[in-house]
Design a protein around this motif. Structure first.
Motif, PDB file in Angstrom:
ATOM      1  N   GLU A 136       0.907  -1.126  -0.050  1.00  0.00           N
ATOM      2  CA  GLU A 136      -0.093   0.086  -0.051  1.00  0.00           C
ATOM      3  C   GLU A 136       0.967   1.298   0.021  1.00  0.00           C
ATOM      4  O   GLU A 136       1.952   1.167   0.312  1.00  0.00           O
ATOM      5  N   GLU A 137       0.180   2.447  -0.350  1.00  0.00           N
ATOM      6  CA  GLU A 137       0.951   3.542  -0.297  1.00  0.00           C
ATOM      7  C   GLU A 137       1.490   4.200   0.951  1.00  0.00           C
ATOM      8  O   GLU A 137       2.701   4.389   0.934  1.00  0.00           O
ATOM      9  N   GLY A 138       0.790   3.691   1.907  1.00  0.00           N
ATOM     10  CA  GLY A 138       1.254   4.168   3.481  1.00  0.00           C
ATOM     11  C   GLY A 138       2.590   3.370   3.642  1.00  0.00           C
ATOM     12  O   GLY A 138       3.524   3.585   4.467  1.00  0.00           O
ATOM     13  N   ASP A 139       2.590   1.995   3.126  1.00  0.00           N
ATOM     14  CA  ASP A 139       3.762   1.162   3.533  1.00  0.00           C
ATOM     15  C   ASP A 139       4.992   1.691   2.724  1.00  0.00           C
ATOM     16  O   ASP A 139       6.181   1.702   3.376  1.00  0.00           O
ATOM     17  N   LEU A 140       4.940   2.505   1.555  1.00  0.00           N
ATOM     18  CA  LEU A 140       6.003   2.977   0.958  1.00  0.00           C
ATOM     19  C   LEU A 140       6.294   4.160   1.575  1.00  0.00           C
ATOM     20  O   LEU A 140       7.761   4.461   1.575  1.00  0.00           O
ATOM     21  N   ASP A 141       5.489   5.050   2.223  1.00  0.00           N
ATOM     22  CA  ASP A 141       5.843   6.028   2.879  1.00  0.00           C
ATOM     23  C   ASP A 141       6.701   5.886   4.095  1.00  0.00           C
ATOM     24  O   ASP A 141       7.723   6.726   4.185  1.00  0.00           O
ATOM     25  N   ARG A 142       6.474   4.674   4.513  1.00  0.00           N
ATOM     26  CA  ARG A 142       7.169   4.257   5.749  1.00  0.00           C
ATOM     27  C   ARG A 142       8.677   3.752   5.358  1.00  0.00           C
ATOM     28  O   ARG A 142       9.575   3.952   6.012  1.00  0.00           O
ATOM     29  N   LEU A 143       8.728   2.803   4.155  1.00  0.00           N
ATOM     30  CA  LEU A 143       9.888   2.512   3.856  1.00  0.00           C
ATOM     31  C   LEU A 143      10.970   3.572   3.210  1.00  0.00           C
ATOM     32  O   LEU A 143      12.079   3.467   3.584  1.00  0.00           O
ATOM     33  N   ALA A 144      10.223   4.592   2.565  1.00  0.00           N
ATOM     34  CA  ALA A 144      11.265   5.501   1.941  1.00  0.00           C
ATOM     35  C   ALA A 144      11.438   6.686   3.074  1.00  0.00           C
ATOM     36  O   ALA A 144      12.228   7.485   2.924  1.00  0.00           O
ATOM     37  N   ALA A 145      10.847   6.496   4.141  1.00  0.00           N
ATOM     38  CA  ALA A 145      10.701   7.914   4.988  1.00  0.00           C
ATOM     39  C   ALA A 145      10.353   9.096   4.290  1.00  0.00           C
ATOM     40  O   ALA A 145      10.910  10.064   4.388  1.00  0.00           O
ATOM     41  N   SER A 146       9.364   8.923   3.258  1.00  0.00           N
ATOM     42  CA  SER A 146       9.052  10.255   2.242  1.00  0.00           C
ATOM     43  C   SER A 146       7.808   9.894   1.531  1.00  0.00           C
ATOM     44  O   SER A 146       7.533   8.754   1.342  1.00  0.00           O
ATOM     45  N   THR A 147       7.037  10.783   1.268  1.00  0.00           N
ATOM     46  CA  THR A 147       5.954  10.710   0.570  1.00  0.00           C
ATOM     47  C   THR A 147       6.287  10.895  -0.983  1.00  0.00           C
ATOM     48  O   THR A 147       5.476  10.908  -1.897  1.00  0.00           O
ATOM     49  N   HIS A 148       7.332  11.041  -1.230  1.00  0.00           N
ATOM     50  CA  HIS A 148       7.888  11.421  -2.707  1.00  0.00           C
ATOM     51  C   HIS A 148       8.470   9.984  -3.363  1.00  0.00           C
ATOM     52  O   HIS A 148       9.346  10.264  -4.300  1.00  0.00           O
ATOM     53  N   HIS A 149       7.805   9.022  -3.226  1.00  0.00           N
ATOM     54  CA  HIS A 149       8.591   7.891  -3.632  1.00  0.00           C
ATOM     55  C   HIS A 149       7.978   7.203  -4.937  1.00  0.00           C
ATOM     56  O   HIS A 149       8.494   6.408  -5.789  1.00  0.00           O
ATOM     57  N   GLU A 150       6.958   7.907  -5.463  1.00  0.00           N
ATOM     58  CA  GLU A 150       6.394   7.890  -6.792  1.00  0.00           C
ATOM     59  C   GLU A 150       5.943   6.228  -7.146  1.00  0.00           C
ATOM     60  O   GLU A 150       5.837   5.868  -7.995  1.00  0.00           O
ATOM     61  N   GLY A 151       5.425   5.618  -6.053  1.00  0.00           N
ATOM     62  CA  GLY A 151       4.892   4.413  -6.101  1.00  0.00           C
ATOM     63  C   GLY A 151       6.008   3.296  -6.172  1.00  0.00           C
ATOM     64  O   GLY A 151       5.693   1.975  -6.255  1.00  0.00           O
ATOM     65  N   VAL A 152       7.332   3.622  -5.842  1.00  0.00           N
ATOM     66  CA  VAL A 152       8.249   2.213  -6.053  1.00  0.00           C
ATOM     67  C   VAL A 152       9.486   2.825  -5.099  1.00  0.00           C
ATOM     68  O   VAL A 152       9.943   3.788  -4.874  1.00  0.00           O
ATOM     69  N   VAL A 153      10.185   1.623  -4.325  1.00  0.00           N
ATOM     70  CA  VAL A 153      11.191   1.615  -3.536  1.00  0.00           C
ATOM     71  C   VAL A 153      11.952   0.286  -3.832  1.00  0.00           C
ATOM     72  O   VAL A 153      11.411  -0.682  -4.067  1.00  0.00           O
ATOM     73  N   ALA A 154      13.251   0.565  -3.773  1.00  0.00           N
ATOM     74  CA  ALA A 154      13.958  -0.389  -4.102  1.00  0.00           C
ATOM     75  C   ALA A 154      15.300  -0.453  -3.115  1.00  0.00           C
ATOM     76  O   ALA A 154      15.935   0.572  -3.057  1.00  0.00           O
TER      77      ALA A 154
END
Length: 296
Positions: free
Chosen positions: A108-126
């Motif tokens: 979910e979007e919120g999971d990426l917010d936490r993983l990236a420590a940012s809301t500017h992840h554009e839907g993907v983290v690696a």
């Protein structure tokens, strides 16, 4: 019933029910087994592996940043997290992950917010392996001979967003390397890579030694060093720029070290209206690089 040293009966102690040992006999009771310590050792080993991974891996976010890693060094990718809406844009990457058995998760979007420590992840983290800076000598030997080359010497630049913007401009104008002082802690971060929009994968970082030795190495390789100063330098738009040039960019706010500026071959300033004191270091870098490119 046997008694303890304090005169009270000992209850349930099987050793006291055994016949007395002959004189000189050894106590054959076994010490605690080594396996009793195994959980602690295994946990320490797991902690070491996690710490090692943290040192060697970098968490990137942003579509272009992740695309750039996949394009240039896919083997560096260790884990991918994405939202369902990003599946179409990342199909080649996901197919590669399946083929190479690299894990990915739709979250979910919120999971990426936490993983990236940012809301500017554009839907993907690696999670990807870091690239260590090159040594100055190795970088110089790899440069093309007889061709114009520009590099950036970052003296005290620390803001990750400015660093990302510098990397983006450096990639756009074909800069050969970002030179980092020996004591600099500047490194690629998730924020810098996102702002760089893929530029972090295009421009190598180079670790210098002592400043005077680094300057001598650069001059021996045909480079001129240009101090970029807010005022008191030659007009950038009128100055003759050498084909092999290192722009020395100062820190945000403090500017560059005065002794380093004095040791440079050129002092250059960007003329302006005077309505503001100066451009920030990222914007100034783009102007300096554009002028060098225009003079080729």
């Amino acid at each position: 019933m046997p008694t303890s040293g304090r005169g009270r009966p000992e209850v349930g102690n099987p050793w006291n029910n055994r016949p007395p040992r002959p004189p000189g006999a050894q106590d054959r009771r076994r010490p605690p087994r080594a396996q009793d310590e195994r959980p602690a050792r295994e946990q320490a080993s797991r902690d070491d592996r996690i710490a090692s991974a943290a040192r060697s891996e970098l968490r990137l976010y942003g579509l272009n940043a992740v695309h750039a890693v996949f394009s240039r060094r896919p083997e560096a990718i260790r884990k991918v997290y994405l939202t369902e809406s990003r599946i179409p844009a990342l199909k080649p990457l996901l197919a590669w992950c399946v083929k190479q058995r690299v894990g990915y998760r739709v979250v979910e979007e919120g999971d990426l917010d936490r993983l990236a420590a940012s809301t500017h992840h554009e839907g993907v983290v690696a999670d990807v392996l870091k690239v260590e800076p090159l040594l100055m000598g190795d970088w110089l030997r790899a440069l093309p001979e007889g061709k114009p080359v520009a590099a950036l010497w970052l003296d005290g630049v620390g803001n990750p967003h400015n660093f990302g913007a510098i990397l983006r401009s450096a990639a756009h104008f074909g800069v050969a390397g970002i030179l980092l002082p020996r004591e600099s802690t500047l490194a690629i971060s998730g924020a810098a890579a996102r702002v760089a929009e893929g530029g972090a994968e295009q421009v190598p970082l180079v670790r210098m030694g002592q400043a005077d030795n680094a300057a001598a190495q650069l001059r021996n390789a045909g480079f001129s060093l240009a101090a970029t100063v807010v005022r008191g330098g030659d007009d950038l738009f009128a100055a003759k720029l050498p084909p092999r040039l290192v722009y020395v960019m100062g820190a945000e706010g403090e500017g560059m070290d005065a002794r380093l500026a004095e040791a440079c071959d050129l002092r250059l300033s960007i003329p302006g209206s005077g309505a503001v004191e100066s451009l920030n270091v990222a914007a100034a870098t783009a102007v300096f690089l554009a002028q060098w490119k225009q003079r080729l």
